[in-house]
Design a protein around this motif. Structure first.
Motif, PDB file in Angstrom:
ATOM      1  N   GLU A  84       0.798  -1.265  -0.031  1.00  0.00           N
ATOM      2  CA  GLU A  84      -0.021   0.204  -0.034  1.00  0.00           C
ATOM      3  C   GLU A  84       0.946   1.303   0.044  1.00  0.00           C
ATOM      4  N   GLN A  85       1.851   1.180   0.814  1.00  0.00           N
ATOM      5  CA  GLN A  85       2.792   2.364   0.892  1.00  0.00           C
ATOM      6  C   GLN A  85       3.249   2.634  -0.578  1.00  0.00           C
ATOM      7  N   ILE A  86       3.856   1.563  -1.241  1.00  0.00           N
ATOM      8  CA  ILE A  86       4.421   1.836  -2.578  1.00  0.00           C
ATOM      9  C   ILE A  86       3.363   2.191  -3.656  1.00  0.00           C
ATOM     10  N   ALA A  87       2.142   1.695  -3.524  1.00  0.00           N
ATOM     11  CA  ALA A  87       1.121   2.256  -4.281  1.00  0.00           C
ATOM     12  C   ALA A  87       0.972   3.696  -4.147  1.00  0.00           C
ATOM     13  N   HIS A  88       0.895   4.053  -2.975  1.00  0.00           N
ATOM     14  CA  HIS A  88       0.575   5.554  -2.727  1.00  0.00           C
ATOM     15  C   HIS A  88       1.781   6.425  -3.002  1.00  0.00           C
ATOM     16  N   THR A  89       3.091   6.251  -2.919  1.00  0.00           N
ATOM     17  CA  THR A  89       4.314   6.613  -3.333  1.00  0.00           C
ATOM     18  C   THR A  89       4.218   6.628  -4.935  1.00  0.00           C
ATOM     19  N   ASP A  90       3.766   5.652  -5.526  1.00  0.00           N
ATOM     20  CA  ASP A  90       3.713   5.685  -7.054  1.00  0.00           C
ATOM     21  C   ASP A  90       2.713   6.622  -7.718  1.00  0.00           C
ATOM     22  N   ARG A  91       1.589   6.972  -6.710  1.00  0.00           N
ATOM     23  CA  ARG A  91       0.860   7.728  -7.110  1.00  0.00           C
ATOM     24  C   ARG A  91       0.903   9.263  -6.857  1.00  0.00           C
ATOM     25  N   GLY A  92       2.088   9.470  -5.744  1.00  0.00           N
ATOM     26  CA  GLY A  92       2.534  10.561  -5.471  1.00  0.00           C
ATOM     27  C   GLY A  92       1.801  11.236  -4.483  1.00  0.00           C
TER      28      GLY A  92
END
Length: 94
Positions: A84-92
């Motif tokens: 989830e953290q990676i997904a949030h980071t990838d979406r900015g």
């Protein structure tokens, strides 16, 4: 004068005091004990794996399945959180 009958299921003073204490699982109690035992040694650097292995050895056999379940769940939750953290980071997102 007669004393009123108190049901054994009604909370007494001990129950009211201890109700505020944290309820530890067998795994948490074993972990705490292992951490304390290792802290009392001359080992300079203690790793979570060291604590976990000793804690698992300290558990009674009948508690080990539940402890493994907790370990598996925590591992899954950590992996899920990382994704989830990676997904949030990838979406900015923050």
């Amino acid at each position: 004068m007669t004393t009123p009958f108190t049901s054994p299921f009604e909370p007494d003073e001990f129950d009211r005091i201890t109700a505020q204490l944290p309820h530890l699982s067998a795994w948490q109690a074993a972990w705490n004990q292992a951490e304390d035992d290792l802290a009392d040694t001359s080992i300079v650097e203690i790793y979570p794996e060291d604590i976990g292995r000793l804690a698992f050895e300290l558990l009674p056999d009948q508690e080990r399945d539940e402890a493994l379940g907790a370990l598996f769940y925590c591992w899954w939750a950590a992996m899920h959180n990382d994704r989830e953290q990676i997904a949030h980071t990838d979406r900015g997102e923050q």
